[in-house]
Design an enzyme around this catalytic site. Structure first.
Site, short mmCIF file in Angstrom:
data_model
loop_
_atom_site.label_atom_id
_atom_site.label_comp_id
_atom_site.label_asym_id
_atom_site.label_seq_id
_atom_site.Cartn_x
_atom_site.Cartn_y
_atom_site.Cartn_z
N ALA A 19 -23.41 6.53 -129.34
CA ALA A 19 -22.92 5.90 -128.12
C ALA A 19 -21.94 4.81 -128.51
CB ALA A 19 -24.09 5.30 -127.36
N GLY B 263 -26.53 8.89 -130.38
CA GLY B 263 -26.09 9.77 -129.30
C GLY B 263 -25.31 10.96 -129.81
N GLU C 171 -27.85 13.39 -130.62
CA GLU C 171 -28.47 13.84 -129.36
C GLU C 171 -27.60 14.89 -128.66
OE1 GLU C 171 -31.12 10.31 -127.61
OE2 GLU C 171 -29.11 9.65 -128.22
N GLU D 236 -31.07 4.24 -133.87
CA GLU D 236 -31.07 3.26 -132.78
C GLU D 236 -32.00 2.08 -133.04
OE1 GLU D 236 -29.68 7.10 -130.83
OE2 GLU D 236 -31.01 6.50 -132.45
N1 T1G Z 1 -19.78 2.31 -131.33
C1 T1G Z 1 -18.68 1.52 -131.41
N2 T1G Z 1 -18.04 1.20 -132.57
C2 T1G Z 1 -18.54 1.72 -133.69
C3 T1G Z 1 -19.71 2.55 -133.69
C4 T1G Z 1 -20.32 2.85 -132.44
N3 T1G Z 1 -21.39 3.63 -132.35
N4 T1G Z 1 -19.96 2.89 -134.97
C5 T1G Z 1 -19.01 2.31 -135.73
N5 T1G Z 1 -18.16 1.60 -134.97
C6 T1G Z 1 -16.98 0.85 -135.42
C7 T1G Z 1 -17.30 -0.25 -136.42
O1 T1G Z 1 -17.61 -1.44 -135.79
C8 T1G Z 1 -15.98 -0.35 -137.18
O2 T1G Z 1 -15.09 -1.08 -136.38
C9 T1G Z 1 -15.49 1.08 -137.23
O3 T1G Z 1 -16.17 1.76 -136.16
C10 T1G Z 1 -15.80 1.78 -138.51
O4 T1G Z 1 -17.19 1.62 -138.78
C11 T1G Z 1 -28.01 6.58 -126.38
C12 T1G Z 1 -27.98 4.17 -127.66
C13 T1G Z 1 -20.63 5.92 -138.17
C14 T1G Z 1 -21.74 5.78 -140.39
O5 T1G Z 1 -26.03 3.32 -134.96
O6 T1G Z 1 -23.53 3.67 -138.87
O7 T1G Z 1 -26.20 6.17 -129.83
O8 T1G Z 1 -14.71 -2.99 -137.91
O9 T1G Z 1 -16.94 0.37 -140.94
O10 T1G Z 1 -18.52 2.88 -143.09
O11 T1G Z 1 -29.30 7.11 -128.19
O12 T1G Z 1 -20.20 3.01 -138.50
O13 T1G Z 1 -13.13 -1.10 -137.84
O14 T1G Z 1 -13.33 -2.66 -135.88
O15 T1G Z 1 -19.17 1.27 -140.23
O16 T1G Z 1 -17.25 4.90 -142.21
C15 T1G Z 1 -26.12 4.83 -132.71
C16 T1G Z 1 -23.40 3.17 -136.13
C17 T1G Z 1 -25.50 4.05 -131.61
C18 T1G Z 1 -24.16 4.41 -135.90
C19 T1G Z 1 -19.34 5.09 -140.11
N6 T1G Z 1 -25.17 4.99 -133.78
N7 T1G Z 1 -22.27 3.37 -137.00
O17 T1G Z 1 -19.44 4.25 -141.20
O18 T1G Z 1 -17.30 2.85 -140.89
S1 T1G Z 1 -26.69 3.73 -130.35
C20 T1G Z 1 -25.20 4.19 -134.84
C21 T1G Z 1 -22.45 3.58 -138.33
C22 T1G Z 1 -26.87 5.23 -129.56
C23 T1G Z 1 -28.04 6.60 -127.87
C24 T1G Z 1 -27.95 5.29 -128.52
C25 T1G Z 1 -21.21 3.69 -139.15
C26 T1G Z 1 -20.74 5.15 -139.42
P1 T1G Z 1 -14.01 -1.99 -137.03
P2 T1G Z 1 -17.72 1.44 -140.27
P3 T1G Z 1 -18.08 3.74 -141.95
#
Ligand code: T1G
Ligand code: NAD
Length: 712
Positions: free
Chosen positions: A74, A113, A116, A136
């Site tokens: 998400a 997400g 999902e 999450e």
């Molecule tokens: N939403 C918005 N921005 C995100 C993002 C996300 N989910 N994930 C990463 N970014 C931004 C991050 O801030 C950075 O921004 C850039 O992308 C690159 O990230 C309903 C509620 C995917 C493995 O927890 O683990 O889904 O600094 O430096 O090393 O159930 O990012 O460049 O401005 O980390 O290649 C669940 C979170 C969300 C995964 C990539 N998802 N992200 O790693 O790049 S909650 C997560 C990561 C959800 C649902 C629920 C990693 C990555 P900027 P990065 P990376």
């Protein structure tokens, strides 16, 4: 009118495109940087499914991500804002309800997400680069788009709970063995693999297969129930104040008790409770802060120098830990020590770490040998002539360090980065003592250096930008969380530590016991209280610092002698069997010591203090107010670039509970006016110590918070 043009018209606003490939509609999510499921993506996905159903030319749908990932989850940046339709659960339900087979082709991240959406698809393929997970919980949440109901139906309650409670990422092979995916792609060409798999399914006449209807993985209800109760018990013990883990267990339990849609409704309810929890705000702040700290002026302005080999001078507590961290990053290490005996001790320190891992079955003999193949030791500095970067970790004495840097200046090649691990000494003075101050930088590791994530990158006046950029690059290789710090006594972390530690000593003198203070700090979410930390690190280190500072200490500042009394008795903590606590027979957990309480009473009497009682709440207000106030001073003086740099430092180096975001985030959540009011109340007792930070006063007057400075 063909599909592509239909969607193109519709999708100019959305980062979702659709293209007919034979009978397969290829739906591509292209929303850099990680294809997060922002509102435009969600709308685009629903439109694509509806278009696919409406077009007789389409027999199946293939979902894929553009760039390095499938879907990163998400869009976390949307959290806390007014939710816009369709919601992610609705998108997943629409994908699952599609009357034509939907296949997900996964490469890179399929997280939260993102996974999902894939679980709502009818078939899943992943290539070797894929990493799948439901992380999450690391954001204070739970999978809120059907993950708690669909994942157990595919991989069983036990595996699903383990995935959701750990938040870990699994590779494609493990995902296949778990049953999260149906097919492992033979090549890295995700598109080709996905289209081929879709063709194969069409040829086989594979039906729509809805995960909500899957039952096999839940068939053994007793085993599922047992796994659930075990996870509930374990989580209850382990989650240390975290809100969402037990909500995850509660949501998954619905798979054993309720029909799918009722389970989804419960998941939604629990998800919204997590969204409303302050822990969500704290953990999401921490997530973004850990990425923002990488953005320093020097990393934007300069390219790092190559780092192919590293020298470590000093094989003591820190030198050995640093050597292990560098070896684990796959780099060769040359350790320099004063003499053969010290060198042997240094190598033994390194080997001890590996022997410990082998004893726990986390490292094989062969792997240990392979790591040590890249380890070399010497007592001659000439062995460092070819290395790209040197980290000095010798005694904390200016003379000793300058002598070492003189040697490095003599032997190291032009362009080598020369770093010092000093905790407190003036790095400008170290740089000024050699011919190449532009190559000198501070790399302040934390003990144990192979474990602690934080790395303070201390920037002296003369260092060049590419040297700082190289330090950040090293941090990335060592999987450390780097924070840029300006040069002052104690940099960011130790400087703030000294102040809130002082507040703890004042509480002690005024009447609180060290054991009550430690308990209050643990209840706030810390793994340990300040007196336990002192006993772990060794009271002698703090004693040496107090002696070093005596000459420059403000004579008007109140000085508490209690800790000195213990040190004068040699009571340094765990390493001497007693400190603030007693450690009978080398016990790791200390027991309160009545003799310490007697010494405290004696010192109070000498100081003319009539002790009084403190509530835990009041202890924490003072402890945190001191921390926040000095944090504000550190930001105001530019020692820390932003308040978030203070947060990341205290979370990754000083045990501040991550789910509270860090002291500056915590202050914003409490409200800066309240923090300032507390400081002004405490200042009535001690106006010198409790001098409000001008930055804090200014923000309150302008009705702003610390976060307003994080993106300035
Ligand atoms: N939403 C918005 N921005 C995100 C993002 C996300 N989910 N994930 C990463 N970014 C931004 C991050 O801030 C950075 O921004 C850039 O992308 C690159 O990230 C309903 C509620 C995917 C493995 O927890 O683990 O889904 O600094 O430096 O090393 O159930 O990012 O460049 O401005 O980390 O290649 C669940 C979170 C969300 C995964 C990539 N998802 N992200 O790693 O790049 S909650 C997560 C990561 C959800 C649902 C629920 C990693 C990555 P900027 P990065 P990376
Ligand atoms: P230590 O006493 O455990 O080890 C220092 C090592 O340096 C010894 O093995 C000694 O033989 C070696 N040494 C001394 N002079 C030398 C020389 N001229 N050439 C080569 N080797 C020499 O100390 P430590 O705890 O590892 O601390 C090292 C540095 O790291 C200090 O500056 C300290 O402030 C800093 N530091 C310590 C910690 C900690 O928690 N211990 C944390 C962060 C930073």
């Amino acid at each position: 009118m063909d599909i592509a043009s239909t969607l193109l018209t519709a999708s100019t606003a959305t980062p979702v495109t659709a293209q007919l490939r034979g009978k397969v509609l290829l739906v591509t999510i292209d929303n850099p940087p990680v294809n997060a499921l922002g509102v435009d993506v969600r709308r685009g996905l629903v439109e694509a499914i509806e278009a696919a159903e409406a077009n007789p030319a389409v027999a199946a749908v293939l979902l894929a991500g553009a760039g390095r990932n499938f879907i990163g989850g998400a869009d976390i940046r949307e959290f806390g804002q007014t939710p816009l339709p369709p919601s992610l659960p609705e998108v997943c339900n629409r994908v699952e309800a599609c009357r034509k087979p939907v296949i997900a082709a996964i490469h890179g991240a399929a997280l939260g997400g993102g996974l999902e959406v894939a679980l709502a698809a009818h078939y899943r393929l992943a290539v070797a680069s894929a990493k799948l997970g439901l992380p999450e919980v690391q954001l204070g949440l739970l999978p809120g788009a059907g993950g708690t109901q669909r994942a157990p139906r595919l991989i069983g309650v036990k595996a699903a709970l383990e995935l959701m409670l750990s938040g870990r990422h699994v590779g494609a092979k493990e995902a296949l063995s778990l049953g999260l995916i149906d097919r492992l792609g033979g090549s890295d060409d995700t598109l080709a693999e996905g289209l081929a798999y879709a063709q194969e399914l069409l040829l086989e006449g594979a039906p729509v297969r809805r995960t909500r209807d899957a039952t096999a993985a839940l068939a053994d209800r007793d085993a599922s129930r047992a796994a659930l109760e075990a996870a509930r018990a374990e989580t209850g013990k382990k989650s240390r104040g975290l809100f969402s883990p037990l909500k995850i267990v509660e949501a998954v339990e619905a798979t054993l008790q309720q029909p799918f849609d009722a389970g989804l409704a419960l998941e939604r309810q629990l998800f919204l409770q997590c969204m409303a929890s302050p822990q969500r705000a704290g953990l999401i702040h921490a997530f973004f802060a850990e990425r923002e700290v990488l953005k320093a002026p020097e990393t934007k302005a300069a390219k790092p120098r190559p780092i192919g080999s590293v020298g470590v001078v000093g094989g003591g507590t820190m030198g050995a830990g640093i050597a292990v961290a560098v070896l684990e990053a796959g780099l060769p290490v040359t350790m320099i020590e004063r003499d053969d005996a010290s060198l042997a001790r240094g190598r033994a320190h390194v080997e001890k770490v590996y022997d410990g891992l082998m004893a726990k079955g986390r490292l094989t003999r062969e792997a240990k040998a392979a790591l040590l193949e890249r380890f070399a030791g010497s007592t001659s500095y000439d062995s460092l002539a070819a290395v790209d970067l040197v980290i000095e970790a010798v005694f904390e004495e200016m003379g000793v360090k300058q002598a070492v840097f003189a040697e490095l200046d003599r032997v190291c090649k032009p362009g080598a980065v020369l770093a010092t691990n000093t905790s407190y000494l003036d790095i400008n003075a170290i740089g000024a003592s050699i011919s190449r101050p532009a190559d000198v930088v501070g790399l302040h590791f934390f003990s144990p250096a192979n474990i602690m994530k934080l790395l303070e990158i201390v920037v002296p006046a003369k260092v060049s930008a590419d040297v700082v950029a190289t330090a950040f690059e090293l941090a990335k290789k060592l999987r450390k969380v780097p924070v840029r710090a300006g040069m002052c006594d104690g940099f960011i972390g130790n400087r703030i530590l000294a102040v809130y530690r002082q507040a703890a000593d004042y509480l002690l003198e005024k009447g609180a016991s060290p054991y009550q203070i430690d308990q209050a700090v643990r209840d706030f979410g810390y793994p340990m209280g300040p007196f336990q930390v002192s006993d772990l690190a060794g009271g002698d280190i703090g004693w040496a610092t107090r002696k070093r500072r005596a000459a420059t200490r403000d004579p008007n500042a109140r000085y508490v002698h209690i800790a000195d009394r213990l040190c004068e008795r040699g009571w340094f903590g765990q390493k001497t069997g007693r400190g603030w606590y007693l450690y009978p027979e080398g016990a790791r957990a200390g027991t309160p010591d009545p003799e310490v309480l007697a010494i405290i009473d004696e010192e109070r009497a000498k100081a003319g203090v009539t002790p009084r009682t403190f509530t835990d709440e009041e202890i924490m207000r003072r402890y945190l107010a001191a921390m926040i106030n000095e944090g504000a001073n550190v930001v105001r003086e530019g020692i820390a670039l932003r308040p978030l740099d203070v947060d990341v430092t205290l979370v990754h180096g000083y045990g501040f509970p991550r789910y509270r975001g860090g002291p500056m985030k915590y202050a914003d959540m409490v409200g800066l006016p309240k923090v300032l009011a507390d400081i002004r109340e405490f200042a009535q007792e001690d106006p010198l110590f409790w001098t409000p930070s001008p930055l804090l006063v200014d923000l309150v007057e302008r009705g702003r918070d610390f976060d307003s400075l994080n993106h300035a």
